[in-house]
Scaffold this motif. Sequence first.
Motif, PDB file in Angstrom:
ATOM      1  N   ALA A   5       0.968  -1.230  -0.116  1.00  0.00           N
ATOM      2  CA  ALA A   5      -0.290  -0.117  -0.118  1.00  0.00           C
ATOM      3  C   ALA A   5       1.008   1.112   0.036  1.00  0.00           C
ATOM      4  CB  ALA A   5      -0.897  -0.306   1.352  1.00  0.00           C
ATOM      5  N   TRP A   6       0.675   1.797  -1.175  1.00  0.00           N
ATOM      6  CA  TRP A   6       1.869   3.731  -0.709  1.00  0.00           C
ATOM      7  C   TRP A   6       0.330   4.626   0.361  1.00  0.00           C
ATOM      8  CZ3 TRP A   6       3.821   4.508  -6.442  1.00  0.00           C
ATOM      9  CH2 TRP A   6       4.164   3.614  -6.687  1.00  0.00           C
ATOM     10  N   VAL A   7       1.486   4.788   1.003  1.00  0.00           N
ATOM     11  CA  VAL A   7       0.617   6.061   1.697  1.00  0.00           C
ATOM     12  C   VAL A   7       1.011   7.380   1.463  1.00  0.00           C
ATOM     13  CG1 VAL A   7      -0.509   4.030   3.416  1.00  0.00           C
ATOM     14  CG2 VAL A   7       1.210   5.725   3.812  1.00  0.00           C
ATOM     15  N   PHE A   8       0.069   8.802   1.209  1.00  0.00           N
ATOM     16  CA  PHE A   8       0.722   9.223   1.444  1.00  0.00           C
ATOM     17  C   PHE A   8       0.533  11.331   2.430  1.00  0.00           C
ATOM     18  CE2 PHE A   8      -0.276   7.600  -2.220  1.00  0.00           C
ATOM     19  CZ  PHE A   8       1.215   7.701  -3.204  1.00  0.00           C
ATOM     20  N   PRO A   9       1.424  11.206   2.865  1.00  0.00           N
ATOM     21  CA  PRO A   9       1.052  12.479   4.457  1.00  0.00           C
ATOM     22  C   PRO A   9       0.568  13.405   4.221  1.00  0.00           C
ATOM     23  CG  PRO A   9       3.594  12.063   3.772  1.00  0.00           C
ATOM     24  CD  PRO A   9       2.484  10.930   3.085  1.00  0.00           C
ATOM     25  N   VAL A  85      -3.610   2.219  -3.199  1.00  0.00           N
ATOM     26  CA  VAL A  85      -3.571   4.002  -2.022  1.00  0.00           C
ATOM     27  C   VAL A  85      -4.555   3.836  -1.599  1.00  0.00           C
ATOM     28  CG1 VAL A  85      -2.143   4.360  -4.459  1.00  0.00           C
ATOM     29  CG2 VAL A  85      -4.552   4.548  -4.133  1.00  0.00           C
ATOM     30  N   ALA A  86      -3.853   5.355  -0.524  1.00  0.00           N
ATOM     31  CA  ALA A  86      -4.875   6.353   0.240  1.00  0.00           C
ATOM     32  C   ALA A  86      -3.660   7.121   1.143  1.00  0.00           C
ATOM     33  CB  ALA A  86      -5.132   4.932   1.748  1.00  0.00           C
ATOM     34  N   GLY A  87      -3.830   8.875   1.097  1.00  0.00           N
ATOM     35  CA  GLY A  87      -3.220   9.450   1.835  1.00  0.00           C
ATOM     36  C   GLY A  87      -3.995  10.451   2.830  1.00  0.00           C
ATOM     37  N   HIS A  88      -3.279  10.565   4.093  1.00  0.00           N
ATOM     38  CA  HIS A  88      -3.954  11.333   5.038  1.00  0.00           C
ATOM     39  C   HIS A  88      -4.302  12.890   4.789  1.00  0.00           C
ATOM     40  CE1 HIS A  88      -4.227  12.685   9.133  1.00  0.00           C
ATOM     41  NE2 HIS A  88      -4.365  11.582   9.282  1.00  0.00           N
ATOM     42  N   SER A  89      -5.899  13.344   4.727  1.00  0.00           N
ATOM     43  CA  SER A  89      -5.803  14.612   4.160  1.00  0.00           C
ATOM     44  C   SER A  89      -5.718  14.522   3.189  1.00  0.00           C
ATOM     45  CB  SER A  89      -5.452  15.265   5.526  1.00  0.00           C
ATOM     46  OG  SER A  89      -6.417  16.693   5.374  1.00  0.00           O
ATOM     47  N   LEU A  90      -4.690  15.801   3.152  1.00  0.00           N
ATOM     48  CA  LEU A  90      -4.058  16.590   1.967  1.00  0.00           C
ATOM     49  C   LEU A  90      -3.448  15.404   1.159  1.00  0.00           C
ATOM     50  CD1 LEU A  90      -1.095  17.431   0.499  1.00  0.00           C
ATOM     51  CD2 LEU A  90      -2.826  18.478   0.057  1.00  0.00           C
ATOM     52  N   VAL A 260       3.479  -1.562   3.881  1.00  0.00           N
ATOM     53  CA  VAL A 260       3.707   0.191   3.822  1.00  0.00           C
ATOM     54  C   VAL A 260       3.921   0.978   3.391  1.00  0.00           C
ATOM     55  CG1 VAL A 260       2.092   1.895   4.811  1.00  0.00           C
ATOM     56  CG2 VAL A 260       0.709  -0.483   5.502  1.00  0.00           C
ATOM     57  N   VAL A 261       4.315   1.494   2.485  1.00  0.00           N
ATOM     58  CA  VAL A 261       4.980   2.994   1.689  1.00  0.00           C
ATOM     59  C   VAL A 261       4.718   4.012   2.490  1.00  0.00           C
ATOM     60  CG1 VAL A 261       6.925   2.993  -0.084  1.00  0.00           C
ATOM     61  CG2 VAL A 261       6.198   0.859   0.104  1.00  0.00           C
ATOM     62  N   GLU A 262       5.438   4.444   2.889  1.00  0.00           N
ATOM     63  CA  GLU A 262       4.990   6.332   2.988  1.00  0.00           C
ATOM     64  C   GLU A 262       5.976   6.408   2.502  1.00  0.00           C
ATOM     65  OE1 GLU A 262       4.649   9.544   6.389  1.00  0.00           O
ATOM     66  OE2 GLU A 262       5.390   7.655   6.554  1.00  0.00           O
ATOM     67  N   GLY A 266       9.356  12.991   6.556  1.00  0.00           N
ATOM     68  CA  GLY A 266       9.207  12.524   6.647  1.00  0.00           C
ATOM     69  C   GLY A 266       8.343  10.826   7.082  1.00  0.00           C
ATOM     70  N   ASN A 267       8.042  10.501   7.987  1.00  0.00           N
ATOM     71  CA  ASN A 267       7.674   9.657   8.830  1.00  0.00           C
ATOM     72  C   ASN A 267       6.537   9.123   9.407  1.00  0.00           C
ATOM     73  OD1 ASN A 267       8.790  10.194  11.366  1.00  0.00           O
ATOM     74  ND2 ASN A 267      10.372   8.320  10.902  1.00  0.00           N
ATOM     75  N   VAL A 268       5.187  10.221   9.504  1.00  0.00           N
ATOM     76  CA  VAL A 268       4.595  10.152  10.859  1.00  0.00           C
ATOM     77  C   VAL A 268       3.564   9.268  10.288  1.00  0.00           C
ATOM     78  CG1 VAL A 268       1.928  11.359  11.277  1.00  0.00           C
ATOM     79  CG2 VAL A 268       4.391  12.693  10.768  1.00  0.00           C
ATOM     80  N   LEU A 269       3.123   7.823   9.144  1.00  0.00           N
ATOM     81  CA  LEU A 269       2.168   7.231   8.852  1.00  0.00           C
ATOM     82  C   LEU A 269       2.807   6.161   8.719  1.00  0.00           C
ATOM     83  CD1 LEU A 269       0.621   8.776   5.056  1.00  0.00           C
ATOM     84  CD2 LEU A 269      -0.681   9.330   7.618  1.00  0.00           C
ATOM     85  N   THR A 270       4.317   5.646   9.007  1.00  0.00           N
ATOM     86  CA  THR A 270       4.815   4.491   9.518  1.00  0.00           C
ATOM     87  C   THR A 270       4.485   4.347  10.989  1.00  0.00           C
ATOM     88  OG1 THR A 270       6.580   5.550   8.567  1.00  0.00           O
ATOM     89  CG2 THR A 270       6.303   4.178   7.568  1.00  0.00           C
TER      90      THR A 270
END
Length: 295
Positions: A5-9, A85-90, A260-262, A266-270
Motif C-alpha cells: 500500500a502506498w500512503v501519502f502524508p 493507495v491512501a492519503g492522510h487529508s491532503l 506499507v510504503v510512506e 517524514g515518517n508520520v504514517l509509518t
Amino acid sequence: MTNAAWVFPGQGSQAIGMGTDLATVALAQGRFAEAEATLGWSVLDVVQDTDDKVSNTLYTQPCLYVIESILVDLLKEQGHQPAVVAGHSLGEYVALYAAEVFDFATGLTLVQRRAELMAQASDGMMAALLGFDADELAAKIEATPGVVLANDNNPGQVVISGTPEAVTTVMEGMKAKRAVKLNVSGAFHSPLMADAAATFQAVLEPISFATAQVPVLSNVDPTPATDGSVLKQRLVQQMTGSVRWREITLALPELGIDTVVEVGPGNVLTGLTKRTCKELALVNVGNLEQVASAG
C-alpha cells in the motif's frame, strides 16, 4: 513491493529543505517548472526559505502535493506499482494522482484552491490528544456541542476540531498523557468548514475523475473504491468529515497488504501504522536515496 500500500502524508509532515534533492532529476525538473507555471511561485524556493514559509497552509499543501507526486513518478519509472493507495487529508489528492484518477496539473489546481480556502478559515481550533481513554473521549465529545473527532489516527492518538471554547473544554476535561493545540488556521475536518466545502464542491463539479487503476481507501470511507464518481463524492465530504486513518490501516491486512510504503517527507504514517498493525512491513520513500533503495 508486490503487495504494497502506498500512503501519502498531509499537512504536518512538511520540513524545510524537503524535496530539494529531486531537482537533480530531469523528470522532477519538468514537474517543478510545470508547478511554478500553475502556482505563480517556485516550490523549490519556498521549501528552502529559512523562515519556514513551507509551513504556511497556502504553501504547505501544494508543496507536499508536488513533491509526493514526483516521488510517485520516480517509483513507477522503476517499475513499482501499488496494490492499493491512501492519503492522510491532503495526501488523498496524491493517492488519487497515483491511482491515475486525474493528471498532475488537475490535482495541483485542486490542491491550490483547497489550500486557499483552508487558509481563509480563521474560525475554530484543533488539538491533538495522546494517551487517553477512548470511551471517555467519545462521551466528552458527545456532551460538548461544537467539537468533533477530526483525525482518528491510531488507538492512542487523535485530533479534535471545533470552536475554541469546545476544544478547550474537551482538552481540559480529559485525562490524557498529552494534549496539544495545533498551529493551524481553522477547524479542519469539522462542520465549521461547511462554507469552504460548499465553495470547493463547485470547483470539483466540472472536473472529470477517471476510474482508479488501483483501489483507493478514502479518509471519510475506508472501504476500497475505484469508481471515479464515488471517489469524487468522498473528496467533497473530506473537508468537513473525519480522517478515519486507524480504520484505513486496519483494512490493509484484510486486503492482502503486507507492506506499507510512506511516499513523502517524514515518517508520520509509518509511525502510526507501527502502533496499529505491527505485522505490516514499513518502508519510507521521501528522497532520491530512498527511491533508489526501494528496489
